[in-house]
Scaffold this motif. Structure first.
Motif, PDB file in Angstrom:
ATOM      1  N   ALA A  36       0.830  -1.204   0.000  1.00  0.00           N
ATOM      2  CA  ALA A  36       0.000   0.000   0.000  1.00  0.00           C
ATOM      3  C   ALA A  36       0.864   1.253   0.000  1.00  0.00           C
ATOM      4  O   ALA A  36       0.574   2.230  -0.701  1.00  0.00           O
ATOM      5  N   THR A  37       1.931   1.245   0.783  1.00  0.00           N
ATOM      6  CA  THR A  37       2.836   2.392   0.828  1.00  0.00           C
ATOM      7  C   THR A  37       3.500   2.622  -0.520  1.00  0.00           C
ATOM      8  O   THR A  37       3.617   3.762  -0.992  1.00  0.00           O
ATOM      9  N   ALA A  38       3.944   1.528  -1.147  1.00  0.00           N
ATOM     10  CA  ALA A  38       4.616   1.649  -2.442  1.00  0.00           C
ATOM     11  C   ALA A  38       3.688   2.223  -3.502  1.00  0.00           C
ATOM     12  O   ALA A  38       4.083   3.095  -4.283  1.00  0.00           O
ATOM     13  N   VAL A  39       2.446   1.748  -3.522  1.00  0.00           N
ATOM     14  CA  VAL A  39       1.502   2.238  -4.526  1.00  0.00           C
ATOM     15  C   VAL A  39       1.055   3.661  -4.197  1.00  0.00           C
ATOM     16  O   VAL A  39       0.818   4.477  -5.095  1.00  0.00           O
ATOM     17  N   ALA A  40       0.924   3.985  -2.887  1.00  0.00           N
ATOM     18  CA  ALA A  40       0.507   5.333  -2.502  1.00  0.00           C
ATOM     19  C   ALA A  40       1.553   6.372  -2.866  1.00  0.00           C
ATOM     20  O   ALA A  40       1.217   7.545  -3.087  1.00  0.00           O
ATOM     21  N   THR A  41       2.803   5.969  -2.952  1.00  0.00           N
ATOM     22  CA  THR A  41       3.883   6.920  -3.274  1.00  0.00           C
ATOM     23  C   THR A  41       4.341   6.741  -4.725  1.00  0.00           C
ATOM     24  O   THR A  41       4.000   7.532  -5.597  1.00  0.00           O
ATOM     25  N   ALA A  42       5.089   5.674  -4.965  1.00  0.00           N
ATOM     26  CA  ALA A  42       5.599   5.450  -6.324  1.00  0.00           C
ATOM     27  C   ALA A  42       4.480   5.156  -7.307  1.00  0.00           C
ATOM     28  O   ALA A  42       4.556   5.543  -8.477  1.00  0.00           O
ATOM     29  N   GLY A  43       3.421   4.463  -6.840  1.00  0.00           N
ATOM     30  CA  GLY A  43       2.320   4.129  -7.736  1.00  0.00           C
ATOM     31  C   GLY A  43       1.628   5.353  -8.286  1.00  0.00           C
ATOM     32  O   GLY A  43       1.243   5.392  -9.459  1.00  0.00           O
ATOM     33  N   ARG A  44       1.447   6.365  -7.463  1.00  0.00           N
ATOM     34  CA  ARG A  44       0.823   7.602  -7.938  1.00  0.00           C
ATOM     35  C   ARG A  44       1.706   8.271  -8.993  1.00  0.00           C
ATOM     36  O   ARG A  44       1.203   8.820  -9.979  1.00  0.00           O
ATOM     37  N   SER A  45       3.016   8.229  -8.767  1.00  0.00           N
ATOM     38  CA  SER A  45       3.931   8.787  -9.764  1.00  0.00           C
ATOM     39  C   SER A  45       3.849   8.013 -11.073  1.00  0.00           C
ATOM     40  O   SER A  45       3.921   8.601 -12.156  1.00  0.00           O
ATOM     41  N   VAL A  46       3.693   6.692 -10.966  1.00  0.00           N
ATOM     42  CA  VAL A  46       3.575   5.858 -12.151  1.00  0.00           C
ATOM     43  C   VAL A  46       2.326   6.228 -12.952  1.00  0.00           C
ATOM     44  O   VAL A  46       2.368   6.383 -14.181  1.00  0.00           O
ATOM     45  N   VAL A  47       1.199   6.380 -12.257  1.00  0.00           N
ATOM     46  CA  VAL A  47      -0.044   6.727 -12.947  1.00  0.00           C
ATOM     47  C   VAL A  47       0.069   8.101 -13.596  1.00  0.00           C
ATOM     48  O   VAL A  47      -0.351   8.300 -14.747  1.00  0.00           O
ATOM     49  N   PHE A  48       0.654   9.041 -12.867  1.00  0.00           N
ATOM     50  CA  PHE A  48       0.812  10.389 -13.425  1.00  0.00           C
ATOM     51  C   PHE A  48       1.744  10.371 -14.628  1.00  0.00           C
ATOM     52  O   PHE A  48       1.442  10.960 -15.679  1.00  0.00           O
ATOM     53  N   ALA A  49       2.881   9.678 -14.480  1.00  0.00           N
ATOM     54  CA  ALA A  49       3.845   9.627 -15.584  1.00  0.00           C
ATOM     55  C   ALA A  49       3.259   8.896 -16.785  1.00  0.00           C
ATOM     56  O   ALA A  49       3.415   9.333 -17.935  1.00  0.00           O
ATOM     57  N   GLY A  50       2.577   7.758 -16.547  1.00  0.00           N
ATOM     58  CA  GLY A  50       1.991   7.009 -17.647  1.00  0.00           C
ATOM     59  C   GLY A  50       0.925   7.801 -18.378  1.00  0.00           C
ATOM     60  O   GLY A  50       0.871   7.800 -19.620  1.00  0.00           O
ATOM     61  N   THR A  51       0.081   8.485 -17.631  1.00  0.00           N
ATOM     62  CA  THR A  51      -0.955   9.307 -18.255  1.00  0.00           C
ATOM     63  C   THR A  51      -0.345  10.431 -19.077  1.00  0.00           C
ATOM     64  O   THR A  51      -0.809  10.751 -20.178  1.00  0.00           O
ATOM     65  N   THR A  52       0.724  11.021 -18.559  1.00  0.00           N
ATOM     66  CA  THR A  52       1.404  12.094 -19.297  1.00  0.00           C
ATOM     67  C   THR A  52       1.978  11.583 -20.604  1.00  0.00           C
ATOM     68  O   THR A  52       1.871  12.240 -21.651  1.00  0.00           O
ATOM     69  N   VAL A  53       2.598  10.399 -20.566  1.00  0.00           N
ATOM     70  CA  VAL A  53       3.174   9.824 -21.788  1.00  0.00           C
ATOM     71  C   VAL A  53       2.078   9.535 -22.812  1.00  0.00           C
ATOM     72  O   VAL A  53       2.224   9.818 -24.004  1.00  0.00           O
ATOM     73  N   VAL A  54       0.961   8.971 -22.357  1.00  0.00           N
ATOM     74  CA  VAL A  54      -0.143   8.651 -23.262  1.00  0.00           C
ATOM     75  C   VAL A  54      -0.686   9.921 -23.907  1.00  0.00           C
ATOM     76  O   VAL A  54      -0.902   9.975 -25.126  1.00  0.00           O
ATOM     77  N   VAL A  55      -0.926  10.953 -23.088  1.00  0.00           N
ATOM     78  CA  VAL A  55      -1.446  12.211 -23.624  1.00  0.00           C
ATOM     79  C   VAL A  55      -0.449  12.836 -24.601  1.00  0.00           C
ATOM     80  O   VAL A  55      -0.828  13.360 -25.670  1.00  0.00           O
ATOM     81  N   ALA A  56       0.838  12.786 -24.262  1.00  0.00           N
ATOM     82  CA  ALA A  56       1.855  13.366 -25.141  1.00  0.00           C
ATOM     83  C   ALA A  56       1.899  12.640 -26.486  1.00  0.00           C
ATOM     84  O   ALA A  56       1.998  13.273 -27.543  1.00  0.00           O
ATOM     85  N   LEU A  57       1.826  11.318 -26.450  1.00  0.00           N
ATOM     86  CA  LEU A  57       1.842  10.551 -27.699  1.00  0.00           C
ATOM     87  C   LEU A  57       0.597  10.836 -28.536  1.00  0.00           C
ATOM     88  O   LEU A  57       0.677  11.004 -29.760  1.00  0.00           O
ATOM     89  N   LEU A  58      -0.558  10.879 -27.878  1.00  0.00           N
ATOM     90  CA  LEU A  58      -1.792  11.141 -28.613  1.00  0.00           C
ATOM     91  C   LEU A  58      -1.841  12.559 -29.162  1.00  0.00           C
ATOM     92  O   LEU A  58      -2.660  12.861 -30.031  1.00  0.00           O
TER      93      LEU A  58
END
Length: 361
Positions: free
Chosen positions: A266-288
């Motif tokens: 839970a700690t890993a996803v609450a910290t690094a996981g949020r960064s992953v979702v933000f970074a992944g969404t940014t990459v998807v939006v940038a590519l699109l």
């Protein structure tokens, strides 16, 4: 720590890890069977919109349809000079002129500029009526065999061109394998444990596999060029391993801080996981964002890469927590002796992990 939707999802995947893993295996297998079994053919014919090259291509297609395709080249070398083997070369040229989608073969004996100054080497352009990617593989292989069989006794014939390269190059190539091997080495140095290294790799492979299968199906709606899976696969490998690396590193730190495996997840996803979702969404939006250029080539590649990144991100926040549940406190099992603690120094894996953790998400 406040349990947001992402943390609750991670806890659920951790507790129901067997079901989550089974769903991923069955789902990925089904998607890949359907995707690769009913994949859409690649579309490498791009007009380029209203550019000058597009207008030139349209003019050629309208007035000279026989010149609309790609070109192959028959390379000729004779030890005693190309003039001494003219009957043999003419025979091969005649055979090749009847090949699939061949409109003409320019003989070097009729065009002096196609013969080298020493008279030992020449070439014969072979005009096709379609692009190389649309050439039937069996027909190209037959043409290669005709040139090869006619060689010998001082005469060497070889066929070249994009269609020949496509036929002779194994599917996929070594690129993805080299990238995966490099990721394995870096993760092994970073973690010093085979188990910790394997989790990001497995997560990335699931994300890439489902993403590539989705690209094959999506091609029925948005035709993509033949190189789209290569681009999407390499991008997916990079982000997939990177995203999982963040979460696994944070998970190990939480375990070292005294958390139990579920709390560490839970700690890993609450910290690094949020960064992953933000970074992944940014990459998807940038590519699109490439869609606004309204170029079929760029649009298809952008959607293909975005889908792979999206699947890698989903795998990192659902499949990886389940895998961490299986690993538990044994995340550092199967350690590599050369990367573990010696002589009172911090192990190389911990020093690398510290460097990685200081990177901006």
């Amino acid at each position: 720590m406040h349990d947001g939707p992402l943390v609750r999802l991670a806890r659920l995947c951790h507790r129901r890890r067997r079901r989550v893993l089974l769903l991923w295996i069955v789902g990925a297998a089904a998607v890949m069977v359907v995707g690769f079994g009913y994949s859409a053919p690649a579309d490498n014919a791009f007009g380029g919109g209203g550019s000058e090259s597009a207008r030139a291509q349209d003019l050629i297609k309208e007035h000279f349809p026989q010149q609309n395709g790609d070109t192959l080249t028959l390379a000729i070398h004779a030890d005693q000079g190309v003039a001494s083997v003219r009957p043999r070369v003419d025979r091969v040229i005649g055979e090749l002129s009847h090949g699939p989608h061949v409109t003409s073969v320019s003989s070097p004996y009729r065009v002096p500029a196609q013969v080298s100054p020493d008279g030992l080497t020449a070439f014969a352009p072979i005009q096709l009526d379609r692009i190389s990617a649309e050439m039937p593989a069996d027909g190209v292989k037959k043409m290669i065999a005709q040139a090869r069989d006619a060689s010998g006794d001082g005469l060497t014939l070889a066929l070249g061109g994009d269609a020949v390269v496509d036929v002779e190059t194994p599917g996929g190539g070594p690129t993805e394998g080299i990238g995966l091997l490099a990721a394995v080495i870096v993760l092994l140095i970073a973690f010093g444990s085979l188990l910790a290294m394997g989790l990001p790799i497995v997560t990335a492979v699931f994300g890439i596999g489902t993403g590539l299968a989705g690209i094959s199906l999506l091609g029925h709606v948005l035709p993509a060029p033949s190189f789209s899976p290569i681009v999407a696969g390499l991008i997916g490998l990079g982000v997939g391993v990177d995203y999982a690396l963040f979460i696994v590193t944070r998970y190990r730190e939480a375990l070292d801080g005294g958390d139990d495996p579920e709390a560490a997840t839970a700690t890993a996803v609450a910290t690094a996981g949020r960064s992953v979702v933000f970074a992944g969404t940014t990459v998807v939006v940038a590519l699109l964002g490439l869609l606004v250029m309204r170029q079929r080539l760029l649009s298809a590649v952008a959607v293909a890469a975005s889908l792979t990144v999206l699947m890698s991100m989903i795998a990192a926040v659902t499949l990886l927590p389940a895998l961490l549940g299986f690993a538990g406190r044994r995340i550092d099992r199967f350690r590599v002796p050369a990367l573990t603690r010696r002589s009172g120094r911090r192990p190389l894996s911990e020093r690398w992990a510290a460097v990685i953790q200081r990177r901006p998400a």
